[in-house]
Write an enzyme that holds these catalytic residues in place. Structure first.
Site, PDB file in Angstrom:
ATOM      1  N   GLY A   1      27.171 -35.840  -7.074  1.00 34.19           N
ATOM      2  CA  GLY A   1      27.495 -36.934  -6.165  1.00 34.19           C
ATOM      3  C   GLY A   1      26.934 -36.661  -4.786  1.00 34.19           C
TER       4      GLY A   1
ATOM      5  N   GLN B   1      26.028 -37.266   4.080  1.00 29.04           N
ATOM      6  CA  GLN B   1      25.432 -35.965   3.776  1.00 29.04           C
ATOM      7  C   GLN B   1      23.928 -35.931   3.999  1.00 29.04           C
ATOM      8  OE1 GLN B   1      27.639 -35.771  -0.191  1.00 29.04           O
ATOM      9  NE2 GLN B   1      27.450 -33.620   0.324  1.00 29.04           N
TER      10      GLN B   1
ATOM     11  N   LEU C   1      27.559 -30.212  -2.149  1.00 28.41           N
ATOM     12  CA  LEU C   1      26.173 -29.907  -1.765  1.00 28.41           C
ATOM     13  C   LEU C   1      26.063 -29.527  -0.285  1.00 28.41           C
ATOM     14  CD1 LEU C   1      24.147 -32.668  -3.668  1.00 28.41           C
ATOM     15  CD2 LEU C   1      24.303 -30.236  -4.219  1.00 28.41           C
TER      16      LEU C   1
HETATM   17 ZN    ZN Z   1      30.616 -33.207  -1.089  1.00 30.18          ZN
END
Ligand code: ZN
Length: 157
Positions: free
Chosen positions: A46, A51, A89
């Site tokens: 995801g 991000q 991540l």
């Molecule tokens: Zn995350």
């Protein structure tokens, strides 16, 4: 398509709230495609737009079984509980045992601009909750999470 740079924990943008998308246009579709490619390359399940440095309520998820695009998602219900290993991540090397709802229902826009409802459970529900937290500026270890020690991590390898 393009591989985008993933923002890492410590960058204050990850603590900011994302804003709703007001228009689904060509730029947004390119963003979705770039996010998918970036997630795939990084080996994640995801990715939220924050991000990659964009404070937009946009999420892509690919569990291997389910592929989802969420635009301006709203949580309609959350039921039950599950506990599972979770990472992010944006937080390389950090893993924790995190409590999440077992089942969720969300309302979201599709890339065609339609409002749809989606029910999810298990791993997909966990992934949706994780990514929706990003839209609120939250990270997975903020609450209901026990961070694993390096020794414990070895057991999971
Ligand atoms: Zn995350």
């Amino acid at each position: 398509m393009a591989i985008l740079n993933i923002v890492k924990d410590g960058d204050e943008i990850l603590r900011k709230k994302s804003k709703p998308v007001d228009k689904i246009d060509e730029k947004l579709l390119i963003l979705l495609d770039d996010m998918k490619e970036t997630m795939e390359k990084a080996g994640g399940v995801g990715l939220a737009a924050v991000q990659i440095g964009k404070l937009k309520q946009v999420i892509v998820i690919d569990t291997g079984e389910d592929q989802l695009e969420l635009i301006n998602p709203k949580l309609l219900s959350a039921k039950g509980e599950q506990e599972d290993l979770e990472g992010c991540l944006s937080c390389p090397g950090k893993w924790g045992i995190r409590k999440r709802p077992l089942k969720v229902e969300v309302e979201t826009l599709t890339r065609e601009g339609k409002t749809v409802r989606k029910k999810a459970e298990g791993f997909l529900a966990k992934a949706i909750c994780h990514e929706m937290d990003h839209l609120q500026g939250k990270l997975f270890y903020d609450e209901d999470c026990r961070i694993l020690s390096p020794e414990e991590m070895k057991e999971y390898e």
